[in-house]
Design a protein around this motif. Structure first.
Motif, mmCIF file in Angstrom:
data_model
loop_
_atom_site.group_PDB
_atom_site.id
_atom_site.type_symbol
_atom_site.label_atom_id
_atom_site.label_comp_id
_atom_site.label_asym_id
_atom_site.label_seq_id
_atom_site.Cartn_x
_atom_site.Cartn_y
_atom_site.Cartn_z
ATOM 1 N N GLY A 38 1.066 1.600 -7.563
ATOM 2 C CA GLY A 38 2.080 1.503 -6.525
ATOM 3 C C GLY A 38 1.555 0.797 -5.294
ATOM 4 O O GLY A 38 0.713 -0.110 -5.383
ATOM 5 N N GLN A 39 2.019 1.213 -4.124
ATOM 6 C CA GLN A 39 1.705 0.530 -2.874
ATOM 7 C C GLN A 39 0.208 0.478 -2.597
ATOM 8 O O GLN A 39 -0.313 -0.551 -2.156
ATOM 9 C CB GLN A 39 2.422 1.212 -1.709
ATOM 10 N N LEU A 40 -0.501 1.571 -2.847
ATOM 11 C CA LEU A 40 -1.928 1.601 -2.524
ATOM 12 C C LEU A 40 -2.725 0.672 -3.423
ATOM 13 O O LEU A 40 -3.643 -0.021 -2.961
ATOM 14 C CB LEU A 40 -2.451 3.037 -2.614
ATOM 15 N N TYR A 41 -2.402 0.658 -4.702
ATOM 16 C CA TYR A 41 -3.087 -0.248 -5.626
ATOM 17 C C TYR A 41 -2.806 -1.707 -5.240
ATOM 18 O O TYR A 41 -3.725 -2.544 -5.213
ATOM 19 C CB TYR A 41 -2.626 0.038 -7.048
ATOM 20 N N GLU A 42 -1.564 -2.014 -4.920
ATOM 21 C CA GLU A 42 -1.223 -3.382 -4.521
ATOM 22 C C GLU A 42 -1.917 -3.752 -3.210
ATOM 23 O O GLU A 42 -2.337 -4.899 -3.025
ATOM 24 C CB GLU A 42 0.295 -3.531 -4.380
ATOM 25 N N ARG A 43 -2.043 -2.787 -2.303
ATOM 26 C CA ARG A 43 -2.754 -3.034 -1.050
ATOM 27 C C ARG A 43 -4.219 -3.368 -1.321
ATOM 28 O O ARG A 43 -4.796 -4.270 -0.703
ATOM 29 C CB ARG A 43 -2.655 -1.813 -0.147
ATOM 30 N N ALA A 44 -4.827 -2.641 -2.256
ATOM 31 C CA ALA A 44 -6.223 -2.900 -2.605
ATOM 32 C C ALA A 44 -6.396 -4.285 -3.222
ATOM 33 O O ALA A 44 -7.370 -4.985 -2.915
ATOM 34 C CB ALA A 44 -6.722 -1.827 -3.566
ATOM 35 N N LEU A 45 -5.465 -4.682 -4.082
ATOM 36 C CA LEU A 45 -5.539 -6.022 -4.675
ATOM 37 C C LEU A 45 -5.394 -7.101 -3.604
ATOM 38 O O LEU A 45 -6.074 -8.141 -3.648
ATOM 39 C CB LEU A 45 -4.466 -6.188 -5.744
ATOM 40 N N LYS A 46 -4.501 -6.867 -2.635
ATOM 41 C CA LYS A 46 -4.339 -7.819 -1.535
ATOM 42 C C LYS A 46 -5.634 -7.912 -0.727
ATOM 43 O O LYS A 46 -6.068 -9.009 -0.340
ATOM 44 C CB LYS A 46 -3.187 -7.384 -0.637
ATOM 45 N N SER A 47 -6.261 -6.767 -0.476
ATOM 46 C CA SER A 47 -7.537 -6.770 0.241
ATOM 47 C C SER A 47 -8.574 -7.578 -0.510
ATOM 48 O O SER A 47 -9.361 -8.318 0.103
ATOM 49 C CB SER A 47 -8.043 -5.331 0.420
ATOM 50 N N ARG A 48 -8.598 -7.426 -1.814
ATOM 51 C CA ARG A 48 -9.579 -8.168 -2.621
ATOM 52 C C ARG A 48 -9.391 -9.671 -2.459
ATOM 53 O O ARG A 48 -10.363 -10.423 -2.333
ATOM 54 C CB ARG A 48 -9.452 -7.775 -4.087
ATOM 55 N N VAL A 49 -8.148 -10.109 -2.483
ATOM 56 C CA VAL A 49 -7.867 -11.543 -2.301
ATOM 57 C C VAL A 49 -8.391 -12.017 -0.945
ATOM 58 O O VAL A 49 -9.019 -13.079 -0.835
ATOM 59 C CB VAL A 49 -6.351 -11.806 -2.427
ATOM 60 N N ILE A 50 -8.139 -11.230 0.088
ATOM 61 C CA ILE A 50 -8.589 -11.617 1.434
ATOM 62 C C ILE A 50 -10.109 -11.567 1.526
ATOM 63 O O ILE A 50 -10.730 -12.454 2.124
ATOM 64 C CB ILE A 50 -7.933 -10.710 2.488
#
Length: 369
Positions: free
Chosen positions: A56-68
């Motif tokens: 959900g939101q937290l997993y997607e947030r972590a993936l976004k962080s990884r990209v950055i």
């Protein structure tokens, strides 16, 4: 004329905040009380760890962080290893959690012992391992030192080092030396310091402090590498993502009956390797607002003993030991966002997921300001 923003704190939360504000067109100044960030942001594994976050939101947030993180690391010349992770199972209860988790999350793979390439993994009694290619490793000491240089050179972010903030009353930030700085927007990212700025808010919040003990081993000889970050069954007990499985209760029960001391001291034993070949290992978790400044040797020894059940290295020489303290929510929240007055935002309480979540959180929370 650009709007001005001040960020208090140059840990990973503050740096992620400064980056996002600069991208939004603010003229950003960061105020840090020490000569360089010295808190939890430099006292961790350097793991960017999406697998630990629930779907959900937290997993997607972590993936976004990884990209950055990957973007920032490349631009700032920060070593980063896209090495992934392996979670080993030696108990039937651990295997059940891994198999159920993999069935629920097909992006991850169950590997048989003979399929595991890492020479560091203990194969004796190994039933299987969960492979993920998502996890990224940085050396936090290098990364947190280089990101300010990158922000200054790329976005003109100004840093005030060795500068303590005594009070915030929008639009003014009063420094301990008596000077004041003004800005349109102020963000307080003070980590485990609940006592200096807005202490009355932190006293009312569901937040505490967590102390963790960690160690670093010397660079491994002849450029020997462990490959992925490595974890044992205690990691399955620790992370929220694995707690979503029905089989998790049986695993928790096994450790409660057989090794209650691991749960008592919050052991979550993992190992990551930096670009110099050094191995960062840990950790433990003690909670409260009156944590001892002294490490306990028996905790370090428990970590080392448990680590040896699933990993082996060419050189076990310990180069350094330390503890870190980070803020942790007590009500299950993953962060706390407070607005003590117009024009001021407090971002805190990311727990042990600061490296994993800060860039993504800043993207979400600061996009619409």
């Amino acid at each position: 004329m650009k709007k001005r923003a001040i960020v208090v704190g140059a840990g990973i939360v503050g740096l992620a905040t400064a980056r996002k504000l600069a991208l939004k067109g603010y003229a950003v100044e960061v105020i840090e009380r020490s000569e360089a960030a010295q808190g939890a942001s430099v006292r961790n594994f350097g793991m960017v760890w999406p697998i630990g976050q629930p779907k959900g939101q937290l997993y997607e947030r972590a993936l976004k962080s990884r990209v950055i993180w990957k973007e920032v690391a490349e631009k700032a010349n920060i070593w980063h290893g896209e090495v992934g992770s392996l979670h080993m199972a030696y108990l039937p209860e651990e295997l059940a959690v891994l198999e159920e988790f993999a069935a629920q999350n097909p992006q991850y793979t169950i590997k048989k012992p003979e399929e595991i390439e890492s020479e560091a993994v203990v194969k004796k009694n190994l039933k299987a391992a969960l492979w993920s290619d998502e996890e990224l490793i940085v050396d936090p000491r290098e990364a947190i030192a280089k990101i300010p240089l990158y922000l200054r050179e790329s976005f003109g972010v100004k840093f005030h080092w060795n500068t303590a903030v005594a009070e915030v009353v929008h639009p003014r930030v009063k420094l301990a030396n008596g000077r004041t700085i003004e800005a349109d927007f102020i963000v307080v990212c003070s980590g485990a310091d609940f006592e200096t700025l807005y202490p009355e808010l932190f006293q009312k919040a569901n937040i505490t402090k967590c102390k963790l003990q960690m160690m670093r081993l010397v660079s491994q000889p002849n450029e020997w590498t462990i490959g992925p970050a490595l974890c044992g069954g205690l990691t399955l007990v620790h992370y929220e993502a694995f707690k979503q499985t029905a089989s998790h209760a049986a695993l928790q029960h096994w450790y409660h009956n057989n090794h209650p001391e691991y749960l008592r001291w919050g052991l979550n034993v993992m190992v990551s390797q930096n670009g110099s070949g050094e191995l960062t290992i840990g950790d433990s978790h003690e909670y409260g607002n009156n944590l001892s400044p002294f490490n306990q040797e028996f905790i370090d020894q428990m970590i080392l003993d448990y680590l040896a059940t699933f990993a082996d290295f060419r050189d076990w020489t310990i180069a350094s030991r330390w503890h870190g303290i980070y803020p942790k929510m007590t009500d299950g929240s993953t962060e706390i966002i407070m607005t003590p007055e117009d024009g001021v935002l407090v971002i805190n309480g990311l727990g042990g997921a600061g490296m994993t979540m800060s860039f993504g959180l800043a993207e979400e929370k600061l996009e619409t300001i």
